[in-house]
Scaffold this active site. Structure first.
Site, short mmCIF file in Angstrom:
data_model
loop_
_atom_site.label_atom_id
_atom_site.label_comp_id
_atom_site.label_asym_id
_atom_site.label_seq_id
_atom_site.Cartn_x
_atom_site.Cartn_y
_atom_site.Cartn_z
N SER A 108 0.80 -1.23 0.00
CA SER A 108 0.00 0.00 0.00
C SER A 108 0.84 1.28 0.00
O SER A 108 1.97 1.30 0.47
CB SER A 108 -0.92 0.00 1.23
OG SER A 108 -0.15 -0.19 2.40
N GLN A 110 1.75 4.27 1.77
CA GLN A 110 1.69 4.35 3.23
C GLN A 110 2.74 5.30 3.76
O GLN A 110 3.64 5.74 3.05
CB GLN A 110 1.88 2.96 3.83
CG GLN A 110 3.19 2.29 3.42
CD GLN A 110 3.33 0.90 4.00
OE1 GLN A 110 4.16 0.67 4.86
NE2 GLN A 110 2.51 -0.05 3.53
N HIS A 112 4.60 6.12 7.96
CA HIS A 112 4.62 5.73 9.38
C HIS A 112 4.69 6.97 10.24
O HIS A 112 5.44 7.90 9.94
CB HIS A 112 5.80 4.80 9.64
CG HIS A 112 5.81 3.60 8.75
ND1 HIS A 112 4.80 2.66 8.76
CD2 HIS A 112 6.66 3.21 7.77
CE1 HIS A 112 5.06 1.75 7.84
NE2 HIS A 112 6.18 2.05 7.23
N LYS A 135 7.90 4.18 13.55
CA LYS A 135 8.34 3.02 12.77
C LYS A 135 9.25 3.46 11.62
O LYS A 135 8.93 3.20 10.45
CB LYS A 135 7.10 2.28 12.24
CG LYS A 135 7.42 0.88 11.70
CD LYS A 135 6.20 0.30 11.00
CE LYS A 135 6.52 -1.02 10.35
NZ LYS A 135 5.46 -1.50 9.49
N GLU A 137 12.09 2.96 9.03
CA GLU A 137 12.53 1.67 8.49
C GLU A 137 13.52 1.87 7.35
O GLU A 137 13.56 2.94 6.72
CB GLU A 137 11.34 0.81 8.05
CG GLU A 137 10.44 1.44 7.02
CD GLU A 137 9.13 0.68 6.81
OE1 GLU A 137 8.73 -0.10 7.69
OE2 GLU A 137 8.50 0.89 5.77
N HIS A 275 5.51 6.19 0.85
CA HIS A 275 6.24 5.17 0.11
C HIS A 275 5.35 3.97 -0.18
O HIS A 275 4.29 3.79 0.42
CB HIS A 275 7.49 4.72 0.88
CG HIS A 275 7.18 4.07 2.20
ND1 HIS A 275 6.93 4.81 3.34
CD2 HIS A 275 7.09 2.76 2.58
CE1 HIS A 275 6.70 3.99 4.35
NE2 HIS A 275 6.78 2.74 3.92
N ARG A 294 -2.35 3.99 5.88
CA ARG A 294 -2.47 3.62 4.46
C ARG A 294 -3.51 4.47 3.76
O ARG A 294 -4.46 4.93 4.38
CB ARG A 294 -2.89 2.15 4.33
CG ARG A 294 -1.92 1.16 4.91
CD ARG A 294 -2.43 -0.27 4.78
NE ARG A 294 -1.48 -1.21 5.36
CZ ARG A 294 -1.44 -1.55 6.63
NH1 ARG A 294 -2.33 -1.02 7.47
NH2 ARG A 294 -0.54 -2.39 7.08
N LYS A 300 -6.78 -3.11 2.84
CA LYS A 300 -6.83 -2.92 4.30
C LYS A 300 -7.46 -1.56 4.62
O LYS A 300 -7.78 -0.78 3.73
CB LYS A 300 -5.41 -2.97 4.87
CG LYS A 300 -4.76 -4.35 4.81
CD LYS A 300 -3.40 -4.32 5.47
CE LYS A 300 -2.74 -5.70 5.46
NZ LYS A 300 -1.40 -5.66 6.04
#
Length: 422
Positions: A108, A110, A112, A135, A137, A275, A294, A300
């Site tokens: 998706s 999205q 964070h 989050k 990453e 991203h 998302r 979702k």
């Protein structure tokens, strides 16, 4: 049994629908490499390998001398294994989750949240935002890896607004004009970009589905007539539309950079960076959280308002999204991927064919080692017995413990290591 402070792990596999299927998946290959008795189902997706102590995928300890069955339980009993700085900074928790991803269809669109927003979202909507942590990453390509990351330079977005009338229709004339006239003024550009993106993302479904169908039809016809659809980003649009028909996220390719990482290249995704991963296999490391906002290319829960409010609307080139790695000055075999967050650092360890004995140096942090290529026997004063290391083997190493590798493969070894270097 605290004396055993270095031990092998059996790690959790996540079979999300977007994963590569069967032995096409790097995750599946690593699982069967680490455990030849593992059964891989040919028609099942193997999307993620989770190496860590996250409650949704806590690693199993492969050492019957240890009474605790999972890494999370063991760390709770012996938090000193984290290293004193890490233990204090992260309240006795392993601060990172180490992963391998095998992506077949796009994940998706999205972002964070930062820590502050994460706490707010978790308090308000715990069913959608399961914890209060940020989050950040990092993805490091194992194979050629494709993704969308960050807003494109404004000139590129304006180019698409001109070349793709269906995209222009969703953004609207006023917002598009505002973006055009903001060029050169960073603050105004950021505001105009937010307006354009929010306008498109909050379009009525019927409106964007009609425009998307029109665009797909036009690009398909132009392609069939031998025309170049590059100015409409045609190939990528058709690919995403075939995976997520009628999804507003298909239009995000006109806002976000298309980034291709060659093996060994990385991208770091800080808080509020939009991203989406599109295809390929990567190592991923992140703060230990499951918080994701998302807004497209997904079935979702989507939260368009939160996403549009939180994003970092700073245009930048695709090349600027590639995160620089550096050679460890203390060890020519180690490449460091050291992001601007305390939660994790990743090291790539490449032992050349000429080296048969190599020491994985101790660090003041618990770490997790994954073998990508090669074979060795691992010995450590904190392991008490030798551990056979081969492709797919995962080893937990407590803080301030070193591991000696006696390499048996003729072509050397490649490993990745996650830790927290405070």
């Amino acid at each position: 049994m605290e004396e055993v402070r270095v031990f092998p792990l059996t790690c959790a596999v996540q079979n999300y629908a977007w994963g590569k299927v069967g032995l096409d998946s790097e995750v599946a290959k690593l699982v069967v490499g680490g455990d030849p008795l593992a059964v891989i189902e040919g028609d099942k997706p193997y999307a993620e390998l989770w190496m860590g102590a996250h409650p949704k995928g806590d690693a199993q300890i492969k050492d019957n001398r240890i009474t605790q069955t999972t890494l999370g339980q063991w760390i709770a009993h012996y938090p000193a294994c984290l290293g004193s700085k890490v233990k204090d900074a992260f309240q006795g928790q392993l601060p990172f989750l180490f992963k391998v991803l095998s992506v077949n269809t796009a994940l998706s669109i999205q972002a964070h949240p930062n820590k502050e927003l994460a706490a707010t979202l978790h308090a308000q909507f715990p069913e959608h935002y399961p914890d209060n942590n940020h989050k950040p990453e990092m993805a490091i390509a194992l194979t050629r890896f494709q993704g969308l990351c960050g807003f494109r330079p404004v000139e590129e977005i304006l180019g698409f607004l001109q070349a793709v009338p269906e995209f222009h229709a969703l953004v609207g004339r006023d917002a598009a004009e505002e973006l055009r006239s903001s060029v050169g003024d960073e603050v105004r550009t950021s505001q105009a970009l937010k307006k354009c993106f929010s306008k498109m993302m909050s379009c009525e479904k019927k409106v964007f589905v009609d425009e998307l169908n029109e665009l797909v039809k036009r690009i398909t016809e132009e392609g069939a007539a031998g025309k170049d659809t590059w100015s409409s980003n045609g190939d990528l649009l058709l690919r995403l539309h075939s995976q997520y028909p009628g999804d507003i996220g298909c239009f995000s390719i006109y806002f976000l950079n298309y980034v291709v990482l060659e093996p060994g290249q990385a991208m770091f995704l800080g808080a509020n960076e939009p991203h989406a991963y599109i295809y390929g296999d990567c190592i991923e490391c992140m703060a230990c959280s499951d918080n994701t906002v998302r807004a497209g290319l997904t079935r979702k829960y989507i939260d368009v308002n939160t996403l549009c409010e939180m994003l970092n609307y700073k245009p930048a080139s695709a090349s600027s999204k590639i995160f620089p790695c550096v050679q460890d000055p203390a060890d020519p075999c180690v490449t460091l991927y050291d992001p601007p967050v305390p939660d994790f650092t990743v090291m790539k360890i490449q032992v050349p064919a000429s080296v048969k004995d190599y020491t994985v140096a101790s660090v003041d942090s618990a770490s997790i080692l994954l073998v990508i290529e090669g074979d060795a026997t691992a010995t450590s004063a904190a392991a008490f017995s030798d551990v056979t290391m081969r492709r797919g083997s995962v080893l937990f190493v407590s803080a301030n413990e070193s591991v000696s590798l006696h390499v048996s493969s003729p072509s050397g070894m490649t490993l990745f290591r996650a830790c927290s270097l405070l």
